[in-house]
Design a protein around this motif. Structure first.
Motif, PDB file in Angstrom:
ATOM      1  N   SER A  31       0.825  -1.003  -0.013  1.00  0.00           N
ATOM      2  CA  SER A  31       0.276  -0.079  -0.107  1.00  0.00           C
ATOM      3  C   SER A  31       0.746   1.328  -0.044  1.00  0.00           C
ATOM      4  N   VAL A  32       1.839   1.208   0.552  1.00  0.00           N
ATOM      5  CA  VAL A  32       2.975   2.295   0.775  1.00  0.00           C
ATOM      6  C   VAL A  32       3.688   2.477  -0.519  1.00  0.00           C
ATOM      7  N   LEU A  33       4.121   1.246  -1.171  1.00  0.00           N
ATOM      8  CA  LEU A  33       4.955   1.364  -2.523  1.00  0.00           C
ATOM      9  C   LEU A  33       4.154   1.531  -3.662  1.00  0.00           C
ATOM     10  N   MET A  34       2.962   1.483  -3.665  1.00  0.00           N
ATOM     11  CA  MET A  34       2.080   1.488  -4.932  1.00  0.00           C
ATOM     12  C   MET A  34       2.115   3.145  -5.410  1.00  0.00           C
ATOM     13  N   PRO A  35       2.001   4.113  -4.491  1.00  0.00           N
ATOM     14  CA  PRO A  35       1.973   5.331  -5.017  1.00  0.00           C
ATOM     15  C   PRO A  35       3.221   5.816  -5.333  1.00  0.00           C
ATOM     16  N   LEU A  36       4.490   5.258  -4.778  1.00  0.00           N
ATOM     17  CA  LEU A  36       5.812   5.237  -5.336  1.00  0.00           C
ATOM     18  C   LEU A  36       6.131   5.036  -6.632  1.00  0.00           C
ATOM     19  N   ILE A  37       5.549   3.655  -6.985  1.00  0.00           N
ATOM     20  CA  ILE A  37       5.875   3.080  -8.079  1.00  0.00           C
ATOM     21  C   ILE A  37       4.876   3.570  -9.333  1.00  0.00           C
ATOM     22  N   ASN A  38       3.918   4.172  -9.013  1.00  0.00           N
ATOM     23  CA  ASN A  38       3.183   5.260 -10.155  1.00  0.00           C
ATOM     24  C   ASN A  38       3.960   6.268 -10.490  1.00  0.00           C
ATOM     25  N   THR A  39       4.920   6.915  -9.741  1.00  0.00           N
ATOM     26  CA  THR A  39       5.661   7.996 -10.237  1.00  0.00           C
ATOM     27  C   THR A  39       6.990   7.668 -10.980  1.00  0.00           C
ATOM     28  N   LEU A  40       7.154   6.280 -11.263  1.00  0.00           N
ATOM     29  CA  LEU A  40       8.085   5.939 -11.987  1.00  0.00           C
ATOM     30  C   LEU A  40       8.024   6.004 -13.498  1.00  0.00           C
ATOM     31  N   ASP A  41       9.212   5.879 -14.491  1.00  0.00           N
ATOM     32  CA  ASP A  41       8.950   5.689 -15.864  1.00  0.00           C
ATOM     33  C   ASP A  41       8.504   4.339 -16.026  1.00  0.00           C
ATOM     34  N   GLU A  42       8.247   4.114 -17.309  1.00  0.00           N
ATOM     35  CA  GLU A  42       7.789   2.864 -17.815  1.00  0.00           C
ATOM     36  C   GLU A  42       9.105   1.766 -17.783  1.00  0.00           C
ATOM     37  N   GLU A  43      10.082   2.310 -18.114  1.00  0.00           N
ATOM     38  CA  GLU A  43      11.388   1.429 -17.884  1.00  0.00           C
ATOM     39  C   GLU A  43      11.514   0.781 -16.565  1.00  0.00           C
ATOM     40  N   GLN A  44      11.567   1.782 -15.584  1.00  0.00           N
ATOM     41  CA  GLN A  44      11.633   1.359 -14.038  1.00  0.00           C
ATOM     42  C   GLN A  44      10.617   0.691 -13.452  1.00  0.00           C
ATOM     43  N   LYS A  45       9.395   0.983 -13.948  1.00  0.00           N
ATOM     44  CA  LYS A  45       8.171  -0.012 -13.502  1.00  0.00           C
ATOM     45  C   LYS A  45       8.213  -1.348 -14.142  1.00  0.00           C
ATOM     46  N   ASP A  46       8.822  -1.382 -15.320  1.00  0.00           N
ATOM     47  CA  ASP A  46       9.012  -2.877 -16.137  1.00  0.00           C
ATOM     48  C   ASP A  46      10.066  -3.550 -15.286  1.00  0.00           C
ATOM     49  N   GLY A  47      11.364  -2.991 -14.795  1.00  0.00           N
ATOM     50  CA  GLY A  47      11.949  -3.575 -14.056  1.00  0.00           C
ATOM     51  C   GLY A  47      11.730  -3.976 -12.549  1.00  0.00           C
ATOM     52  N   ILE A  48      11.039  -3.418 -12.060  1.00  0.00           N
ATOM     53  CA  ILE A  48      10.408  -3.551 -10.806  1.00  0.00           C
ATOM     54  C   ILE A  48       9.452  -4.865 -10.859  1.00  0.00           C
ATOM     55  N   SER A  49       8.516  -4.612 -12.020  1.00  0.00           N
ATOM     56  CA  SER A  49       7.626  -5.755 -12.328  1.00  0.00           C
ATOM     57  C   SER A  49       7.924  -7.001 -12.509  1.00  0.00           C
ATOM     58  N   LYS A  50       9.442  -6.902 -13.235  1.00  0.00           N
ATOM     59  CA  LYS A  50       9.825  -8.573 -13.531  1.00  0.00           C
ATOM     60  C   LYS A  50      10.409  -8.877 -12.097  1.00  0.00           C
ATOM     61  N   LYS A  51      10.875  -8.253 -11.509  1.00  0.00           N
ATOM     62  CA  LYS A  51      11.639  -8.639 -10.077  1.00  0.00           C
ATOM     63  C   LYS A  51      10.418  -9.272  -9.407  1.00  0.00           C
ATOM     64  N   LEU A  52       9.284  -8.429  -9.180  1.00  0.00           N
ATOM     65  CA  LEU A  52       8.069  -8.677  -8.229  1.00  0.00           C
ATOM     66  C   LEU A  52       7.237 -10.232  -8.961  1.00  0.00           C
ATOM     67  N   THR A  53       7.288 -10.204 -10.116  1.00  0.00           N
ATOM     68  CA  THR A  53       6.707 -11.361 -10.799  1.00  0.00           C
ATOM     69  C   THR A  53       7.184 -12.522 -10.321  1.00  0.00           C
ATOM     70  N   VAL A  54       8.583 -12.574 -10.490  1.00  0.00           N
ATOM     71  CA  VAL A  54       9.325 -13.920 -10.044  1.00  0.00           C
ATOM     72  C   VAL A  54       8.976 -14.262  -8.403  1.00  0.00           C
ATOM     73  N   GLU A  55       9.147 -13.258  -7.533  1.00  0.00           N
ATOM     74  CA  GLU A  55       8.647 -13.495  -6.221  1.00  0.00           C
ATOM     75  C   GLU A  55       7.089 -13.772  -5.964  1.00  0.00           C
ATOM     76  N   SER A  56       6.382 -13.082  -6.815  1.00  0.00           N
ATOM     77  CA  SER A  56       5.073 -13.509  -6.745  1.00  0.00           C
ATOM     78  C   SER A  56       4.415 -14.890  -6.919  1.00  0.00           C
ATOM     79  N   ILE A  57       4.926 -15.266  -8.208  1.00  0.00           N
ATOM     80  CA  ILE A  57       4.626 -16.486  -8.521  1.00  0.00           C
ATOM     81  C   ILE A  57       5.082 -17.596  -7.555  1.00  0.00           C
TER      82      ILE A  57
END
Length: 68
Positions: A31-57
């Motif tokens: 909940s705290v991270l989401m507003p921060l993530i929303n301020t990132l550019d698409e490349e930064q979001k993509d990198g974070i998304s990939k990292k979180l996806t592996v852990e989420s799975i």
């Protein structure tokens, strides 16, 4: 005196309580991270998304095995 089964059940319940607490903490952190993530550019979001996806799975597989 407690039986082995009662001891094991108590240990499992203790671990379940710990996991439940960690899940609540994770929810709060997300909940705290989401507003921060929303301020990132698409490349930064993509990198974070990939990292979180592996852990989420891995987390979803673990939780799925508990509930099936």
């Amino acid at each position: 005196m407690k039986t082995k089964r009662e001891i094991r059940t108590g240990e499992v319940e203790k671990h379940i309580d710990a996991v439940t607490l960690q899940m609540k903490q994770l929810h709060q952190e997300i909940s705290v991270l989401m507003p921060l993530i929303n301020t990132l550019d698409e490349e930064q979001k993509d990198g974070i998304s990939k990292k979180l996806t592996v852990e989420s799975i891995a987390l979803l597989r673990s939780l799925s095995s508990l509930t099936s």
